[in-house]
Design an enzyme around this catalytic site. Structure first.
Site, PDB file in Angstrom:
ATOM      1  N   SER A 126     -59.487  16.563   8.764  1.00 14.80           N
ATOM      2  CA  SER A 126     -58.404  17.112   8.245  1.00 14.80           C
ATOM      3  C   SER A 126     -58.492  18.636   8.503  1.00 14.80           C
ATOM      4  O   SER A 126     -58.901  19.246   9.561  1.00 14.80           O
ATOM      5  CB  SER A 126     -58.166  16.899   6.736  1.00 14.80           C
ATOM      6  OG  SER A 126     -56.952  17.321   6.143  1.00 14.80           O
TER       7      SER A 126
ATOM      8  N   ASP B 193     -55.458  11.020   9.577  1.00 17.83           N
ATOM      9  CA  ASP B 193     -56.486  11.791   8.925  1.00 17.83           C
ATOM     10  C   ASP B 193     -57.635  10.864   8.460  1.00 17.83           C
ATOM     11  O   ASP B 193     -57.378   9.719   7.781  1.00 17.83           O
ATOM     12  CB  ASP B 193     -55.784  12.411   7.794  1.00 17.83           C
ATOM     13  CG  ASP B 193     -56.830  13.491   7.264  1.00 17.83           C
ATOM     14  OD1 ASP B 193     -57.931  13.326   7.164  1.00 17.83           O
ATOM     15  OD2 ASP B 193     -55.964  14.374   6.680  1.00 17.83           O
TER      16      ASP B 193
END
Length: 854
Positions: A389, A674
């Site tokens: 992320s 993610d």
């Protein structure tokens, strides 16, 4: 067509299970690295006779069930077979036999599904998942599967396997995946106006092929390309080309609704066996489709070369291994200076630095942590730098400079501050949106799948650079070619659109050299990411996407489903959804378990949740914004013994790993999101045994739960037998964490030393530097702030900071590293001693071997 290279080996000249092992010795000189190899395996003939069912309770309360059984064995046939329907009977009998040719190298798992016929949508009553490997060749067994012990519902099936007369065939495998030979057929429709009568269309289809189907007009068209076709298929499936003759009619619905309705009529069909076509020779085929229509085609078949375009193996890529050779020398010199050693060490520990997710907060914090390591002169002691992320946004920006870690980080931090403190409104201006539309259309024209994560990547591009950034991930090869920087590993996870990332997620690593799944031992060149692959071969090459599109994947926080969003808000998922999910039970006879082959999967019963369940599951668990990407493992199969690999938890009968027909190689698309949807730190990527990591510096920038990533990683490792230290944290520390924690196993050198840094503002309030108190009001005001509260500027949804807030976040993370210098250097010394002991032990062992040999 295929690129044919390499010498083809004769299958008959190679013994089964022992052909051309391409294994290499590991650095200890003992165990082979798990690489690909060639094996020869026989075919078998499988007969499945669906006998009867008993005491079946249908869905319709007004009558008995109208039952039939569907059979799926995708490793042997792309088609689904089914019995006839027995109407209005609780005890249906079929006595129907179905035949398959199966390859013994793959995990053949048969799914038998019992349906209740309905006017609108057939109701799935139950499914049995049966490992065909449980049957011995020459054996006939009858199984009575208990569908519902309470109501005494059973399904009786008879199985028989015998050796096939077909000669054994050669496959390529890495012990998890299997690549079968692939065939490619190219063709062209030849138009003859005398034989092509009327305005008709042709539908061409090869079941199980990569292309599936295509259409072409029967008459000559202005575009000659419309008459060309190509299909790639598995040779072992005995593929065939089906050609359908179609005519489209326009019919007025009625007088009140005079608009025309399109109706397609099927007027005829012809079929060509691809196995019957000669290899490498173009031939003419006249195929009658109906009494009055014949289609003339030219076709040519080619077989795939044995050189795959996908790398099957678990060893590190050539580029990463080359980097390690260069990096070790730099690390040795760095440790000598940092630890004040008398000489340069012969063996150096492998140190990995991990950055967690957390949006802009994680990106900004990671800059501070790295600056702290640089101030300690330890950046050159780091082997790997990995993140998920927001941490990947920091990394990808740094690696645009090929020598970033050898320069003062103040300059890139200053650039990051300028980006973070500037207005983001320009990202949604008319001019910028027009630019985004042009970028996405160009991406689509090049053949890429375009989705919401691509748009999000363009938004991030503006947030981070305020301009177009042409950088690509493969460009970062220049940043590691001399070992001058730590090796970057970016993390994503492959998920299912209707399954929580906590329940099933496959870690995908992105490096400058390769992208792939270490779970499957499947990798492609980074330059080829986004291209189309089938059965290990490159079908359509696409341009490598810009790195901003990868950033959209790595930080795709919007791919959450409603159940995960609820879990973030309340701390638990939507509990009542669990009562609607499919119920999976192991139904093997317990008395026979101790005779079982450990490579065989348990027989499982799947009780579907029903139509209402599907509606709720689709709504609450679907990832509406998850991006679809081409699956580069598509067309590969699971090896017969795949469940013996530690990365699979197939021993859990209810885990998706125990359903090989549903795993990623059998899927058309990847859903990469993610990594935070699984574990909000990339531990699984650096804990692979091939990377042999000694120390992990874990920087956690999560908003809450400072030790959650450690607990999740510990669970992940226990399920897979991966060495990891025991995570014992006091309740007081969970509520009020300190700056740094050390976890290690002094008795087991295989367990990495983990230094975990929660995001805290602890002693930073009173000290502006380690041991130096804050004296002025300005200094005290700078350090006296809260990281976590409802009005915090550092909340994950915030992408714009005030300059003072940005500087505070960088400095508190930098300080937390500096203030724990002794712990970090102590861990380095301990890891260095471990390496020395390993070297000494290995040397003594080699001397002992030499004496024995002599």
């Amino acid at each position: 067509m295929f690129r044919v290279s390499g010498e083809r080996l004769s299958g008959r000249a190679l013994p089964a299970l022992a052909a051309a092992f391409l294994w290499k010795k590991d650095k200890e000189g003992d165990l082979p690295l798990r690489s690909w190899r060639k094996e020869v395996h026989p075919y078998y003939r499988l007969s499945v006779t669906v006998l009867r069912a008993r005491n079946i309770q249908g869905v319709d309360m007004l009558s008995e069930a109208d039952c039939y059984v569907q059979l799926k064995l995708p490793t042997a046939s792309p088609l689904h077979y089914r019995t006839k329907v027995v109407y209005n009977s609780a005890d249906p009998e079929w006595n129907e036999t179905f035949h398959y040719r199966i390859h013994s190298a793959v995990k053949n798992t048969l799914e038998l599904t019992l349906y209740d016929r309905d006017l609108m949508l057939d109701d799935k009553l139950s499914s049995v998942v049966f490992d065909v490997g449980n049957i011995k060749p020459g054996q006939t067994i009858r199984r009575v599967f208990k569908l519902n012990p309470k109501d005494k519902e059973v399904l009786e099936v008879e199985f028989h396997i015998e050796e096939s007369q077909d000669p054994p065939s050669e496959i390529i495998t890495n012990g998890v995946l299997v690549a079968h030979p692939c065939v490619c057929v190219e063709g062209r429709i030849k138009y003859d106006e005398k034989k092509c009568k009327g305005d008709y269309m042709l539908k061409l289809s090869v079941p199980g092929s990569y292309e599936k189907q295509t259409s072409a007009p029967l008459k000559q068209s202005q575009t000659e390309e419309l008459g060309k076709f190509v299909f790639h298929a598995d040779r072992d499936m005995s593929p065939h080309l089906d050609v359908f003759l179609l005519k489209t009619l326009s019919i007025a619905q009625n007088d009140l609704a005079p608009e025309l309705e399109k109706k397609i009529l099927y007027l005829g069909k012809g079929s060509v066996s691809m196995s019957s076509l000669p290899t490498g020779q173009e031939i003419d085929i006249y195929l009658p489709l109906s009494k009055n229509q014949v289609v003339n085609m030219t076709m040519m078949k080619e077989e795939s070369s044995q050189e795959l375009d996908i790398r099957l193996g678990f060893e590190l890529s050539h580029g990463e291994r080359y980097f390690l050779e260069k990096r070790r020398k730099i690390i040795a010199q760095s440790l000598k200076k940092a630890l004040k050693l008398n000489k340069v060490p012969d063996e150096v520990p492998v140190v990995a630095v991990l950055g967690s997710g957390g949006g802009a907060r994680a990106m900004t914090s990671f800059y501070g942590s790295l600056q702290g390591l640089q101030d300690l002169k330890l950046l050159d002691s780091i082997t790997y730098l990995s993140g998920v992320s927001g941490s990947t946004w920091c990394m990808s920006t740094l690696y645009e400079d090929y020598d970033w870690s050898n320069k003062d980080l103040k300059e890139p931090i200053s650039k990051a501050q300028k980006s973070m403190t500037s207005s983001k409104s320009g990202a949604f201006s008319a001019e910028r949106l027009r630019h985004c539309a042009q970028e996405l259309m160009a991406l689509e024209r090049d053949g890429h799948k375009v989705n919401f994560s691509d748009f999000w990547g363009l938004v991030l591009e503006y947030f981070l650079h305020q301009k177009n950034n042409p950088a690509k991930l493969s460009d970062q090869q220049n940043s590691v070619c001399k070992g001058q920087n730590p090796y970057p590993i970016y993390a994503g996870v492959n998920v299912r659109v209707n399954i929580s990332g906590k329940d099933f997620a496959e870690w995908c690593e992105f490096t400058p050299h390769e992208v792939g799944f270490r779970k499957y031992g499947a990798f492609i060149r980074t330059e080829d990411f986004g291209s189309e692959f089938f059965m290990g071969h490159l079908i359509h090459r696409r341009k490598e996407p810009k790195i901003c599109f990868l950033q959209g994947v790595w930080g795709s926080a919007f791919a959450a489903n409603l159940d995960e969003i609820w879990a973030q808000a309340s701390g638990t998922g939507i509990r009542w959804l669990n009562s609607l999910t499919d119920v999976i039970k192991v139904i093997d006879d317990c008395r026979k378990l101790h005779f079982r082959d450990p490579t065989r999967l348990h027989t499982r019963l799947v009780m579907p949740g029903g139509i209402i369940s599907n509606i709720f599951q689709d709504f609450f668990k679907s990832r509406f914004t998850a991006g679809e990407l081409y699956n580069f493992t598509r067309g590969l199969y699971l090896y017969k013994d795949y469940m013996g690999i530690r990365d699979f938890v197939a021993w859990k009968g209810n885990h998706l790993d125990a359903f090989p027909n549903l795993l990623t190689p059998m899927e058309e698309n990847l859903y990469l999101v993610d990594g935070g949807f699984s574990i909000n730190s990339p531990f699984p990527l650096v804990l692979q045994s091939e990377r042999d990591v000694d120390i992990i510096l874990s920087f956690n920038y999560s908003w809450q739960a400072p030790f959650e990533v450690l607990h999740l990683t510990s669970k992940y490792c226990k399920e897979r037998g991966i060495p990891f230290p025991n995570i014992a944290v006091k309740e007081a520390d969970e509520k009020q964490p300190k700056e740094c924690y050390v976890f290690m196993d002094a008795d087991n050198p295989k367990v990495p030393i983990v230094l975990h840094f929660p995001l805290v503002n602890d002693t930073f309030r009173a000290y502006k530097a380690p041991g130096v108190f804050r004296e002025t009001d300005e200094e005290q005001d700078f350090g006296d702030f809260l990281l976590q509260n409802k009005d915090s500027p550092y909340r994950t949804k915030h992408f714009t900071y005030e300059p003072n807030d940005f500087n505070r976040l960088v400095e508190v993370n930098r300080y937390n590293v500096l203030n724990n210098e002794q712990l970090i250097k102590g861990a380095l010394k301990a890891a260095l001693d471990r390496r020395k002991n390993k070297t000494t032990y290995r040397g003594l062992r080699e001397k002992k071997k030499a004496r024995i040999t002599a």
